[in-house]
Every structure is written in structure tokens, then in C-alpha cells.
Write an enzyme that holds these catalytic residues in place. Structure first.
Site, PDB file in Angstrom:
ATOM      1  N   ASP A  64       0.822  -1.220   0.000  1.00  0.00           N
ATOM      2  CA  ASP A  64       0.000   0.000   0.000  1.00  0.00           C
ATOM      3  C   ASP A  64       0.856   1.270   0.000  1.00  0.00           C
ATOM      4  OD1 ASP A  64       0.570  -0.860   2.712  1.00  0.00           O
ATOM      5  OD2 ASP A  64      -0.837   0.648   3.459  1.00  0.00           O
ATOM      6  N   HIS A 137       6.914  -1.719  13.400  1.00  0.00           N
ATOM      7  CA  HIS A 137       5.759  -2.037  12.552  1.00  0.00           C
ATOM      8  C   HIS A 137       5.663  -3.534  12.228  1.00  0.00           C
ATOM      9  CE1 HIS A 137       2.631  -1.495   9.685  1.00  0.00           C
ATOM     10  NE2 HIS A 137       3.382  -1.638   8.603  1.00  0.00           N
TER      11      HIS A 137
HETATM   12 ZN   LIG Z   1       0.300   0.980   5.341  1.00  0.00          ZN
HETATM   13 ZN   LIG Z   2       2.744  -1.197   6.581  1.00  0.00          ZN
END
Ligand SMILES: [Zn+2]
Ligand SMILES: [Zn+2]
Length: 301
Positions: A64, A137
Site C-alpha cells: 500500500d 511495525h
Molecule cells: Zn500501510
Molecule cells: Zn505497513
């Protein structure tokens, strides 16, 4: 200078929000932060000119954030972009781009530099200092801090006149040098200059849970761009998937003493009922603003 939000959605596009991409528009050049799928379509509805994009910063290699890159860089060539394009991003970016361009037979008519960044390093680029750090993350993701140079203060013309120093080429010298000579007398330039103007300080962070690196990167910035994937009700879920709530983003802005917080990367689950994200953030940090696609925000240059 201004930020222009091309895509403010998380994970997948919705009708209201495309996936991640933010432009930083400067009179001389435009930078992009991330380039999710269909970023070039969003650009068609914006004032951004692809050939003026000189630099792209990729925060991480999740789709994304990068699936729009091959399309954008080939369109830039078709639209007579002939100047150098520099792309900063994580290790693996070069390999992915090389393979994509090779197997699709894409030929770029301009020089393309890919710089794979490392946490803790700084880079000098187009008059700005870029500091990179690794976020949290569950996947390698970076945040970027951008600092402009401090500018020399204004000439104090009245004071120069008091000393009988006439306008002309000497005024330029005063701004450029620490001292100057006039009629046999040596003067300190600082005595004839106003206080220096601090350079702009910005931070654009990739996907992350709240972490120390975010606070370091955002310390004292004029504008912090931070993800706000979820609302308060999904706090536990956010942590599990390496994301933040709007309130957590506001906590980072507060701890870092940022001046303004721009929230982006919003989950599609909040379509048309997302006002509470901004409200929740403002309870912690009043200068919080939830961005939408095609919103621009002025930044002091
Ligand atoms: Zn993202
Ligand atoms: Zn990500």
C-alpha cells in the site's frame, strides 16, 4: 512550502481515500513520501507535475506504500521528465525496481538513483538534512525527519546608515561573511543582522506503533505526519498489527513537542464516520488534524 495529501487510506483504497502518498511541494521541486497504487491517478487531480518530482522517500515496502511506484516513474518519463529522480527507501527497493523495470521492458530516459537508507543515518539532499530511523511495525519501516538550513537574519539597514555604511555590494558581503571592512574599520556582521531564521523542521513517519524513534524524529518539529489507522476502540488491535490509534499519534506529538500533527493512513472501516478520530487525538494534542485526500497544508518555508 506545502504538504499535499494524495492518499490517506490504510491498507487498501476506499472510494474516499486512496492508499498512501503525500507530496511536499516546494517552489523549486516536489518530493513524494510513499507511492501507493494509483498515486499517478491522484496526481492527475492535483497541481503536482510528475516531471517536477525530484525525490521519493519510501517509508517501507508494504504494497500500500509502493505499488504505484513503477507506474509513476514510467509515466514521468513519458511526460518528458528528463531530470534525475532519487528514491530513498529500505533495502530491497533496488532489487524490486530493477526486476520490475527489466521484466516489463520499461526504459527510463532519465537517471534514476536508488538510495537504500539505514537507521540512524543522515543524508544531505537538495539543501535539507534528512535523518532516518527505524520504527516499530512488525516489518522494517522508517521515519524521515527533514530539516531546512537556518537562514541569515535580515540586514538592519537603519543601523548600517547610522554608521554611514552605504547600500551596495557591501550589503551582500555582510550577509555572507562573519566580518567586513569599511573605510579601514573592521565590523562584525552579526551586529548588523537580525536574529537568524530557523530552518523548517518536519517529520513524516511510516506505519508504526508508538515508539521512542518516533519521538526522536519528531522532536520540536513544525509539522508531524503520523499514521492514525485506528480509533480508541481498536487500541489493542492496533498494537498487535504494528499500527497506532489517532490518540496514540497525538501522544507522540505531545511528547515530542511538535507544533502541529497531521493524521493520515486511516482504516477503511471508518468511512463516513471518522470524526471521532480527530476528536480523540485533540483530547491529547489540540493541534491535531485528520487529513483527507487532496487536502493541502501550508508549511512555513
Ligand atoms: Zn500501510
Ligand atoms: Zn505497513
Amino acid at each position: 512550502m506545502e504538504f499535499y495529501f494524495l492518499g490517506t487510506g490504510a491498507g487498501m483504497p476506499s472510494k474516499q481515500r486512496n492508499v498512501s502518498s503525500i507530496a511536499l511541494m516546494h517552489p523549486k521541486m516536489t518530493w513524494l513520501f510513499d507511492c501507493g497504487e494509483a498515486t499517478q491517478h491522484q496526481i492527475l487531480h492535483s497541481p503536482i507535475k510528475p516531471r517536477k518530482v525530484s525525490t521519493i522517500f519510501i517509508t517501507h515496502l508494504h504494497g500500500d506504500h509502493i505499488f504505484g511506484l513503477p507506474g509513476f516513474i514510467s509515466t514521468r518519463a513519458a511526460l518528458e521528465g528528463t531530470t534525475r529522480l532519487t528514491i530513498y527507501g529500505p533495502k530491497g527497493l533496488q532489487e524490486w525496481l530493477d526486476a520490475t523495470l527489466r521484466v516489463t521492458g520499461t526504459y527510463l530516459r532519465y537517471p534514476l538513483d536508488v538510495i537504500e537508507v539505514e537507521a540512524g543515518k543522515t543524508y544531505e539532499h537538495e539543501g535539507f538534512t534528512i535523518t532516518v530511523d527505524a520504527l516499530e511495525h512488525r516489518f522494517l519501516a522508517y521515519g524521515y525527519r527533514i530539516e531546512g538550513r537556518q537562514e541569515t537574519g535580515m540586514l538592519l539597514v537603519d543601523r548600517l546608515k547610522e554608521h554611514g555604511i552605504p547600500s551596495g555590494p557591501l550589503y551582500k558581503q555582510i550577509k555572507q561573511n562573519e566580518s567586513f571592512e569599511f573605510e579601514g574599520v573592521l565590523y562584525e556582521s552579526a551586529d548588523f543582522l537580525g536574529s537568524p531564521k530557523p530552518g523548517v523542521k518536519l517529520a513524516v513517519l511510516g506505519d508504526t506503533t508508538p515508539c521512542e524513534a518516533s519521538i526522536r524524529l519528531a522532536q520540536g518539529v513544525d509539522v508531524l505526519v503520523h499514521e492514525a489507522t485506528f480509533a480508541d476502540t481498536e487500541t489493542e488491535h492496533a498494537g498487535r498489527f504494528g499500527h497506532s490509534t489517532a490518540r496514540q499519534a497525538a501522544g507522540i506529538a505531545k511528547q515530542a513537542e511538535a507544533k502541529k500533527l497531521l493524521l493520515t493512513h486511516v482504516s477503511a472501516r471508518y468511512v463516513e464516520q471518522e470524526d471521532h478520530l480527530e476528536r480523540e487525538a485533540r483530547e491529547v494534542f489540540p493541534e491535531s488534524y485528520l487529513m483527507v485526500d487532496h487536502q493541502s497544508v501550508q508549511v512555513k518555508a
